[in-house]
Motif scaffolding. Structure first.
Motif, mmCIF file in Angstrom:
data_model
loop_
_atom_site.group_PDB
_atom_site.id
_atom_site.type_symbol
_atom_site.label_atom_id
_atom_site.label_comp_id
_atom_site.label_asym_id
_atom_site.label_seq_id
_atom_site.Cartn_x
_atom_site.Cartn_y
_atom_site.Cartn_z
ATOM 1 N N VAL A 100 29.996 33.887 36.464
ATOM 2 C CA VAL A 100 31.361 33.637 36.931
ATOM 3 C C VAL A 100 31.893 34.921 37.575
ATOM 4 N N LEU A 101 32.757 34.754 38.582
ATOM 5 C CA LEU A 101 33.330 35.884 39.305
ATOM 6 C C LEU A 101 34.843 35.907 39.097
ATOM 7 N N ILE A 102 35.392 37.101 38.823
ATOM 8 C CA ILE A 102 36.845 37.300 38.788
ATOM 9 C C ILE A 102 37.159 38.320 39.865
ATOM 10 N N LEU A 103 37.872 37.897 40.903
ATOM 11 C CA LEU A 103 38.091 38.744 42.069
ATOM 12 C C LEU A 103 39.576 38.969 42.296
ATOM 13 N N ASP A 104 39.965 40.242 42.355
ATOM 14 C CA ASP A 104 41.332 40.565 42.754
ATOM 15 C C ASP A 104 41.475 40.256 44.241
ATOM 16 N N ARG A 105 42.659 39.835 44.646
ATOM 17 C CA ARG A 105 42.884 39.489 46.051
ATOM 18 C C ARG A 105 43.003 40.751 46.914
ATOM 19 N N GLY A 106 43.841 41.697 46.488
ATOM 20 C CA GLY A 106 44.106 42.884 47.293
ATOM 21 C C GLY A 106 43.205 44.039 46.913
ATOM 22 N N LEU A 107 42.001 44.077 47.484
ATOM 23 C CA LEU A 107 41.016 45.097 47.137
ATOM 24 C C LEU A 107 40.876 46.132 48.251
ATOM 25 N N PRO A 146 27.218 34.866 28.792
ATOM 26 C CA PRO A 146 27.614 34.709 30.192
ATOM 27 C C PRO A 146 27.918 36.073 30.806
ATOM 28 N N VAL A 147 27.515 36.242 32.055
ATOM 29 C CA VAL A 147 27.723 37.510 32.756
ATOM 30 C C VAL A 147 28.851 37.349 33.771
ATOM 31 N N VAL A 148 29.853 38.219 33.671
ATOM 32 C CA VAL A 148 31.031 38.169 34.532
ATOM 33 C C VAL A 148 30.994 39.340 35.499
ATOM 34 N N LEU A 149 31.286 39.060 36.765
ATOM 35 C CA LEU A 149 31.558 40.134 37.719
ATOM 36 C C LEU A 149 33.071 40.229 37.888
ATOM 37 N N LEU A 150 33.634 41.368 37.498
ATOM 38 C CA LEU A 150 35.069 41.626 37.606
ATOM 39 C C LEU A 150 35.290 42.639 38.719
ATOM 40 N N VAL A 151 35.958 42.227 39.796
ATOM 41 C CA VAL A 151 36.250 43.137 40.906
ATOM 42 C C VAL A 151 37.761 43.338 40.932
ATOM 43 N N GLU A 152 38.187 44.505 40.472
ATOM 44 C CA GLU A 152 39.620 44.795 40.285
ATOM 45 C C GLU A 152 39.830 46.293 40.507
ATOM 46 N N ALA A 159 41.475 46.723 34.865
ATOM 47 C CA ALA A 159 40.044 46.455 34.830
ATOM 48 C C ALA A 159 39.450 46.842 33.479
ATOM 49 N N ALA A 160 39.849 47.997 32.959
ATOM 50 C CA ALA A 160 39.328 48.443 31.666
ATOM 51 C C ALA A 160 39.785 47.514 30.549
ATOM 52 N N MET A 161 41.039 47.081 30.608
ATOM 53 C CA MET A 161 41.562 46.178 29.587
ATOM 54 C C MET A 161 40.821 44.837 29.613
ATOM 55 N N LEU A 162 40.645 44.277 30.808
ATOM 56 C CA LEU A 162 39.967 42.983 30.927
ATOM 57 C C LEU A 162 38.493 43.092 30.536
ATOM 58 N N ALA A 163 37.848 44.175 30.936
ATOM 59 C CA ALA A 163 36.435 44.346 30.590
ATOM 60 C C ALA A 163 36.255 44.423 29.071
ATOM 61 N N GLY A 164 37.131 45.165 28.415
ATOM 62 C CA GLY A 164 37.051 45.260 26.963
ATOM 63 C C GLY A 164 37.319 43.931 26.284
ATOM 64 N N LEU A 165 38.310 43.234 26.771
ATOM 65 C CA LEU A 165 38.665 41.935 26.203
ATOM 66 C C LEU A 165 37.525 40.928 26.379
ATOM 67 N N LEU A 166 36.971 40.867 27.580
ATOM 68 C CA LEU A 166 35.885 39.919 27.851
ATOM 69 C C LEU A 166 34.646 40.247 27.031
ATOM 70 N N THR A 167 34.382 41.521 26.860
ATOM 71 C CA THR A 167 33.238 41.934 26.030
ATOM 72 C C THR A 167 33.440 41.462 24.592
ATOM 73 N N GLU A 168 34.657 41.617 24.077
ATOM 74 C CA GLU A 168 34.965 41.145 22.722
ATOM 75 C C GLU A 168 34.813 39.625 22.608
ATOM 76 N N GLU A 169 35.045 38.910 23.722
ATOM 77 C CA GLU A 169 34.942 37.450 23.730
ATOM 78 C C GLU A 169 33.498 36.972 23.904
ATOM 79 N N GLY A 170 32.565 37.906 24.033
ATOM 80 C CA GLY A 170 31.160 37.520 24.115
ATOM 81 C C GLY A 170 30.572 37.490 25.502
#
Length: 226
Positions: free
Chosen positions: A54-61, A8-14, A20-31
């Motif tokens: 799937v999209l993960i979007l921060d509110r205050g960008l 699955p491909v995630v777009l993380l906007v943070e 962002a780096a922590m979540l990207a690394g974690l999600l990559t480890e999760e496949g």
């Protein structure tokens, strides 16, 4: 047995670089495969590619608020499920986010296991719709990597993993022109060249007909549109 199912491909906007780096690394480890953007405008550019599950979007960008970003994506036909992350957890904020087209809303600070569980839930609920793509008379099932002719013949064609991935990216955004560079980054390995894209377009045309993927001279390829 090797699992050949596409990740699955995630777009993380943070905009918080550390988060962002922590979540990207974690999600990559999760496949997951993860694209990261740190402002709303860049997030819009990535989101319009149509390649995300799937999209993960921060509110205050910066540049564009996360809710405004989601509104624009929904207005341009992007249907990938969206989870909004925010420090603003009032009822009015949650309602605004959901009305903009978000499927879920998670308030910071949050627990990682809950975030992962919510992502899995979003993917499950939208998997069936995401797995079937219609290309004119042809129906692509990404789960089985097969294409069925709905015009009456019922002929079924099996695709390789790369053929299916390439056709999926193109078919998910009908009419959009993708450059060879974009397709290389999205579908193929870093060691591949633009000639690899041309080769797999040739394979798809040989299996499904010359009109399945159209060449836009000097630019790249598209499926559908005029």
């Amino acid at each position: 047995m090797v699992d050949t199912a596409p990740k699955p491909v995630v777009l993380l906007v943070e905009d918080d670089r550390q988060l962002a780096a922590m979540l990207a690394g974690l999600l990559t480890e999760e496949g997951y495969r993860v694209d990261v953007a740190r402002d709303g405008q860049t997030g819009l550019h990535h989101g319009l590619s149509g390649r995300h599950d799937v999209l993960i979007l921060d509110r205050g960008l910066p540049v564009m608020d996360g809710v405004d970003l989601l509104t624009k994506l929904r207005g341009r036909g992007v249907v990938a499920p969206a989870l909004i992350l925010t420090a603003r957890g009032s009822l009015a904020d949650r309602v605004e986010g959901l009305d903009a087209g978000a499927e879920d809303y998670l308030v910071k600070p949050f627990e990682i296991p809950e975030l992962l569980a919510r992502l899995r839930s979003l993917l499950r609920r939208h998997q069936d719709r995401a797995d079937i793509l219609q290309i004119g008379r042809l129906r692509l099932d990404r789960r089985t990597r097969t294409v069925v002719d709905d015009s009456g013949s019922g002929a079924e064609v099996e695709l390789s993993e790369r053929e299916c991935a390439l056709l999926s990216v193109l078919a998910a955004s009908p009419g959009q022109v993708f450059t060879r560079t974009q397709l290389l980054k999205t579908v193929f390995d870093s060691a591949d060249t633009s000639g690899t894209v041309d080769t797999y377009v040739h394979y798809l045309r040989r299996k499904l007909g010359r009109d399945i993927v159209r060449t836009v001279h000097g630019t790249g390829y598209r499926v559908g549109g005029r």
